[in-house]
Scaffold this motif. Structure first.
Motif, PDB file in Angstrom:
ATOM      1  N   MET A   1      15.267  70.176  -0.058  1.00 26.70           N
ATOM      2  CA  MET A   1      15.366  69.879  -1.779  1.00 26.70           C
ATOM      3  C   MET A   1      13.846  70.229  -1.934  1.00 26.70           C
ATOM      4  O   MET A   1      12.184  70.169  -1.101  1.00 26.70           O
ATOM      5  N   THR A   2      13.033  70.824  -2.881  1.00 28.30           N
ATOM      6  CA  THR A   2      11.997  71.069  -3.856  1.00 28.30           C
ATOM      7  C   THR A   2      12.366  70.909  -4.533  1.00 28.30           C
ATOM      8  O   THR A   2      12.511  70.159  -5.993  1.00 28.30           O
ATOM      9  N   PRO A   3      11.442  68.946  -4.634  1.00 23.05           N
ATOM     10  CA  PRO A   3      10.905  67.659  -5.823  1.00 23.05           C
ATOM     11  C   PRO A   3      10.322  68.665  -6.892  1.00 23.05           C
ATOM     12  O   PRO A   3       9.803  69.888  -6.808  1.00 23.05           O
ATOM     13  N   GLN A   4      10.200  68.060  -8.124  1.00 24.30           N
ATOM     14  CA  GLN A   4       9.416  68.609  -9.236  1.00 24.30           C
ATOM     15  C   GLN A   4       8.501  67.921  -9.374  1.00 24.30           C
ATOM     16  O   GLN A   4       8.325  67.025  -9.423  1.00 24.30           O
ATOM     17  N   GLY A   5       7.646  68.903  -9.886  1.00 25.96           N
ATOM     18  CA  GLY A   5       5.730  67.993 -10.710  1.00 25.96           C
ATOM     19  C   GLY A   5       5.941  68.923 -12.048  1.00 25.96           C
ATOM     20  O   GLY A   5       6.359  69.437 -12.587  1.00 25.96           O
ATOM     21  N   ILE A 139      15.823  65.615  -9.298  1.00 27.89           N
ATOM     22  CA  ILE A 139      14.990  65.721  -8.224  1.00 27.89           C
ATOM     23  C   ILE A 139      15.326  66.529  -7.442  1.00 27.89           C
ATOM     24  O   ILE A 139      16.948  65.949  -7.008  1.00 27.89           O
ATOM     25  N   GLY A 140      15.184  68.079  -7.657  1.00 26.14           N
ATOM     26  CA  GLY A 140      15.688  68.561  -6.340  1.00 26.14           C
ATOM     27  C   GLY A 140      15.638  69.560  -7.129  1.00 26.14           C
ATOM     28  O   GLY A 140      16.327  70.662  -5.483  1.00 26.14           O
ATOM     29  N   ARG A 141      16.954  70.023  -7.884  1.00 26.74           N
ATOM     30  CA  ARG A 141      17.591  70.783  -8.638  1.00 26.74           C
ATOM     31  C   ARG A 141      16.241  72.035  -9.727  1.00 26.74           C
ATOM     32  O   ARG A 141      15.500  71.893  -9.918  1.00 26.74           O
ATOM     33  N   GLY A 297      11.578  53.565 -11.956  1.00 25.64           N
ATOM     34  CA  GLY A 297      13.615  53.405 -11.476  1.00 25.64           C
ATOM     35  C   GLY A 297      12.959  55.017 -11.568  1.00 25.64           C
ATOM     36  O   GLY A 297      14.463  55.503 -10.979  1.00 25.64           O
ATOM     37  N   ALA A 298      12.201  56.269 -12.837  1.00 27.38           N
ATOM     38  CA  ALA A 298      12.700  57.315 -12.632  1.00 27.38           C
ATOM     39  C   ALA A 298      12.370  57.969 -11.233  1.00 27.38           C
ATOM     40  O   ALA A 298      13.303  58.897 -11.252  1.00 27.38           O
ATOM     41  N   ARG A 299      11.449  57.652 -10.424  1.00 34.29           N
ATOM     42  CA  ARG A 299      11.209  58.157  -9.007  1.00 34.29           C
ATOM     43  C   ARG A 299      12.635  57.864  -8.274  1.00 34.29           C
ATOM     44  O   ARG A 299      13.130  58.698  -7.433  1.00 34.29           O
ATOM     45  N   HIS A 300      13.103  57.150  -8.206  1.00 35.59           N
ATOM     46  CA  HIS A 300      13.904  55.995  -7.455  1.00 35.59           C
ATOM     47  C   HIS A 300      15.376  55.754  -7.409  1.00 35.59           C
ATOM     48  O   HIS A 300      15.815  56.148  -6.932  1.00 35.59           O
ATOM     49  N   ILE A 301      15.356  55.372  -9.129  1.00 32.40           N
ATOM     50  CA  ILE A 301      16.990  55.106  -9.880  1.00 32.40           C
ATOM     51  C   ILE A 301      17.665  56.026 -10.499  1.00 32.40           C
ATOM     52  O   ILE A 301      18.711  56.502 -10.087  1.00 32.40           O
ATOM     53  N   PHE A 302      16.433  56.170 -11.266  1.00 31.44           N
ATOM     54  CA  PHE A 302      17.307  57.359 -12.614  1.00 31.44           C
ATOM     55  C   PHE A 302      17.107  59.139 -12.575  1.00 31.44           C
ATOM     56  O   PHE A 302      16.181  59.218 -12.704  1.00 31.44           O
ATOM     57  N   ASN A 303      16.972  59.269 -11.220  1.00 30.95           N
ATOM     58  CA  ASN A 303      16.781  60.810 -10.599  1.00 30.95           C
ATOM     59  C   ASN A 303      18.185  61.691 -10.245  1.00 30.95           C
ATOM     60  O   ASN A 303      17.874  62.616  -9.915  1.00 30.95           O
ATOM     61  N   ARG A 304      18.755  61.160 -10.680  1.00 28.92           N
ATOM     62  CA  ARG A 304      19.617  62.169 -10.913  1.00 28.92           C
ATOM     63  C   ARG A 304      21.266  61.777 -12.173  1.00 28.92           C
ATOM     64  O   ARG A 304      22.147  61.460 -11.967  1.00 28.92           O
ATOM     65  N   VAL A 310      21.545  57.510 -21.154  1.00 30.04           N
ATOM     66  CA  VAL A 310      20.937  58.494 -21.844  1.00 30.04           C
ATOM     67  C   VAL A 310      20.693  60.038 -20.778  1.00 30.04           C
ATOM     68  O   VAL A 310      20.112  60.270 -19.946  1.00 30.04           O
ATOM     69  N   LYS A 311      21.657  61.057 -21.149  1.00 29.75           N
ATOM     70  CA  LYS A 311      21.903  62.152 -20.172  1.00 29.75           C
ATOM     71  C   LYS A 311      21.566  63.592 -20.667  1.00 29.75           C
ATOM     72  O   LYS A 311      21.642  64.614 -20.191  1.00 29.75           O
ATOM     73  N   THR A 312      20.939  63.244 -21.943  1.00 26.46           N
ATOM     74  CA  THR A 312      20.498  65.285 -22.235  1.00 26.46           C
ATOM     75  C   THR A 312      19.167  65.172 -22.553  1.00 26.46           C
ATOM     76  O   THR A 312      18.485  66.252 -23.009  1.00 26.46           O
ATOM     77  N   ILE A 313      17.768  64.298 -21.727  1.00 24.83           N
ATOM     78  CA  ILE A 313      16.628  64.346 -21.424  1.00 24.83           C
ATOM     79  C   ILE A 313      16.687  65.608 -20.014  1.00 24.83           C
ATOM     80  O   ILE A 313      17.189  65.240 -19.116  1.00 24.83           O
ATOM     81  N   HIS A 314      15.943  66.474 -20.467  1.00 25.79           N
ATOM     82  CA  HIS A 314      15.480  67.382 -18.867  1.00 25.79           C
ATOM     83  C   HIS A 314      14.249  66.894 -18.148  1.00 25.79           C
ATOM     84  O   HIS A 314      14.152  66.643 -16.987  1.00 25.79           O
TER      85      HIS A 314
END
Length: 432
Positions: A1-5, A139-141, A297-304, A310-314
Motif C-alpha cells: 500500500m502506498t500511503p498519501q502525503g 489511505i492507500g488508493r 481519527g482521520a489517520r486511524h478511524i475515518f480513513n476508508r 460525510v463521504k464527499t470529501i477527497h
C-alpha cells in the motif's frame, strides 16, 4: 500500500507584483481556476502521483473582525500558497516538482526572498508548512489505481451494454465468469492494466503504529488532570460563549460571484476558508486539542471513505498561520457548495461547531456542540465571508467522484470473489 502525503509552500508576495503573479497564475488555466494539466509553468499531468494541487494568493478579508475584542488585526500580507496531495511523501514529491516544473521559478520570483540563484528545492523546503490536521478519503488508493479502475469500469460498462442484462440474468455467476474472462483477455492484450499495490513503506508503518499507540497513552495520562479541570473548563467555555460576539452579515454579492466563477467545472470543487482565532490561550489550546483528535481519527478511524458521516470529501487539511493567530481549512469535495454545506450541517453540525466555533465571529454555540451551524443562514453567511476563490486548481481524475472511486474498487474486487452468492453477484453486477 502506498500511503498519501501532502505538501505546502507559502511565501509573501513582493509588494507591487501581485497583479503580475495573478496574470501568471491565470495563464495556467483552461477555465477560471481550473488548470490546464499540461500548462507551461507547472505541467501537473506529468506527475503521475499527484491527486490534487492548487495555487492562490492568500489574504484574510475578515482580519479586522478581531478589533471587536480590542485586539489589533494580525498582519498577513498577500501570500502565495501552493499545496497539494500526492502518493508517497510530500517531501519526495517536492523533489519531483523541483526537477520537472521549471516554471515554478517564474512564479516564486514574485515572492519575497526568492532569487534566480536559489536552490529551488531547498527554497520550497524552507517555506514549507505542515498541517495541524489532515484527512485522506481512502489511505492507500493511488492515482494509478484510480485511473486503472476507472478504465476497468468503462470497459465492463461498454461490454455489458444494457444494464438491465445484469439485473435480469438467470445465472448471475455465468455473467460474472464471462466478465472475468473478458477482463483477463483485455489484460493479456495490454488494453487493460490492473497493477498490484506497491509494498507499504516500513518507515510509514512504524510511524503509523507509534502514532496509533501514543494517542490513547497520552489520553490516559492526561485523563486525571482533564477530569479535575473539567468543571473549570465548562465555566470558562460558557463565560466565553455567552459573551463572544457573532459577526455574520450578508456577504458581498461581488465576492460571492467571484468565487462562483471558479466553481462547478468538474463534479469536484476546491474549497478554502480563512479566519482569525478568538484571542486568548483558552481558545488556542482548545483548537489544538480538537484538531489533534481530528488528525488522529482521520489517520486511524475515518480513513476508508468517510469523515464522520460525510463521504464527499477527497482530501482536507487545517493549517495554522501567523503564530497560530489565524487558520485556513481547505478541502476537495464533490457536488455544489450548497450541497456540501447541507451535507455537513445535516450530518455533522456538531462537528462544525467543535472545529469552527473558536473562529472570530462564528454564530453562537451552546456547550461547544449545540447552536452555531443550527442557524443555517448565519452559518452560511459566516462561511461565505471567509471563503476565498482558488486561482489555480488541478484534479488528476476529472469527472470522478469519491463515490465513483469506491464503486470502481468494489467492481475490481468482485472479479476475484468467485464464492459470492447469487444475490451478492447481482449486487456486484449492478455496480457496473
Amino acid at each position: 500500500m502506498t500511503p498519501q502525503g501532502n505538501f505546502l509552500v507559502m511565501a509573501p508576495v513582493i509588494p507591487g507584483r501581485e497583479d503580475e503573479l495573478r496574470q501568471l497564475l491565470a495563464s495556467m488555466n483552461a477555465t477560471p481556476g481550473a488548470a490546464d494539466s499540461q500548462n507551461a509553468l507547472i505541467p501537473f499531468g506529468r506527475f503521475d502521483r499527484l491527486h490534487f494541487a492548487r495555487l492562490l494568493i492568500l489574504t484574510d478579508p475578515t482580519a479586522d473582525d478581531i478589533a471587536i475584542y480590542d485586539v489589533p488585526a494580525p498582519e498577513l500580507p498577500p501570500t502565495l500558497v501552493f499545496f497539494g496531495d500526492c502518493d508517497g511523501s510530500g517531501a519526495a514529491f517536492l523533489e519531483q516538482l523541483a526537477a520537472g516544473a521549471a516554471g515554478l521559478r517564474r512564479i516564486f520570483a514574485c515572492c519575497d526572498g526568492f532569487s534566480p540563484d536559489d536552490d529551488l528545492l531547498e527554497w520550497m523546503r524552507r517555506h514549507g508548512q505542515a498541517p495541524i490536521a489532515n484527512y485522506v478519503n481512502t489511505i492507500g488508493r493511488t492515482v494509478r489505481q484510480i485511473r486503472e479502475e476507472a478504465a476497468l469500469h468503462d470497459a465492463l460498462a461498454d461490454y455489458l451494454g444494457d444494464p438491465a442484462r445484469a439485473v435480469a440474468i438467470a445465472d448471475p455467476h455465468a455473467l460474472q465468469r464471462d466478465l472475468v474472462s473478458y477482463v483477463a483477455a483485455r489484460q493479456a492484450s495490454g488494453e487493460l492494466v490492473l497493477s498490484e499495490p506497491e509494498p507499504t513503506p516500513l518507515g510509514w508503518r512504524l510511524r503509523n503504529a507509534l502514532n496509533l499507540a501514543v494517542g490513547p497513552l497520552i489520553g490516559m495520562l492526561l485523563l486525571p488532570f482533564v477530569l479535575i479541570y473539567l468543571p473549570v473548563f465548562f465555566w470558562q467555555l460558557r463565560r466565553r460563549e455567552t459573551t463572544d460576539p457573532q459577526i455574520t452579515p450578508r456577504p458581498g454579492a461581488a465576492a460571492r460571484a467571484e468565487i462562483a466563477r471558479h466553481e462547478d467545472y468538474d463534479v469536484t470543487n476546491p474549497y478554502l476558508v480563512i479566519g482569525g482565532l478568538k484571542p486568548g490561550l483558552f481558545r488556542r489550546l482548545l483548537t489544538i486539542a480538537l484538531l489533534s483528535v481530528v488528525d488522529y481519527g482521520a489517520r486511524h478511524i475515518f480513513n476508508r471513505g468517510h469523515l464522520a458521516r460525510v463521504k464527499t470529501i477527497h482530501f482536507a487539511r487545517w493549517v495554522f498561520l501567523n503564530s497560530q493567530k489565524q487558520m485556513f481549512f481547505a478541502s476537495n469535495y464533490d457536488g455544489s457548495l450548497e450541497a456540501y454545506m447541507d451535507d455537513f450541517i445535516n450530518k455533522v453540525g456538531w462537528g462544525l461547531n467543535l472545529l469552527f466555533s473558536n473562529g472570530v465571529g462564528y454564530p453562537k454555540t451552546n456547550w461547544l456542540v449545540q447552536g452555531g451551524s443550527d442557524d443555517e443562514q448565519k452559518f452560511e453567511y459566516y462561511i461565505f465571508r471567509h471563503q476565498l476563490p482558488i486561482d489555480v486548481w488541478y484534479k488528476a481524475y476529472p469527472g470522478l467522484t469519491a463515490f465513483d472511486l469506491t464503486r470502481n474498487t468494489l467492481i475490481r474486487a468482485g472479479l476475484t470473489r468467485l464464492d459470492m452468492t447469487d444475490d451478492e453477484v447481482r449486487e456486484w453486477l449492478n455496480l457496473i
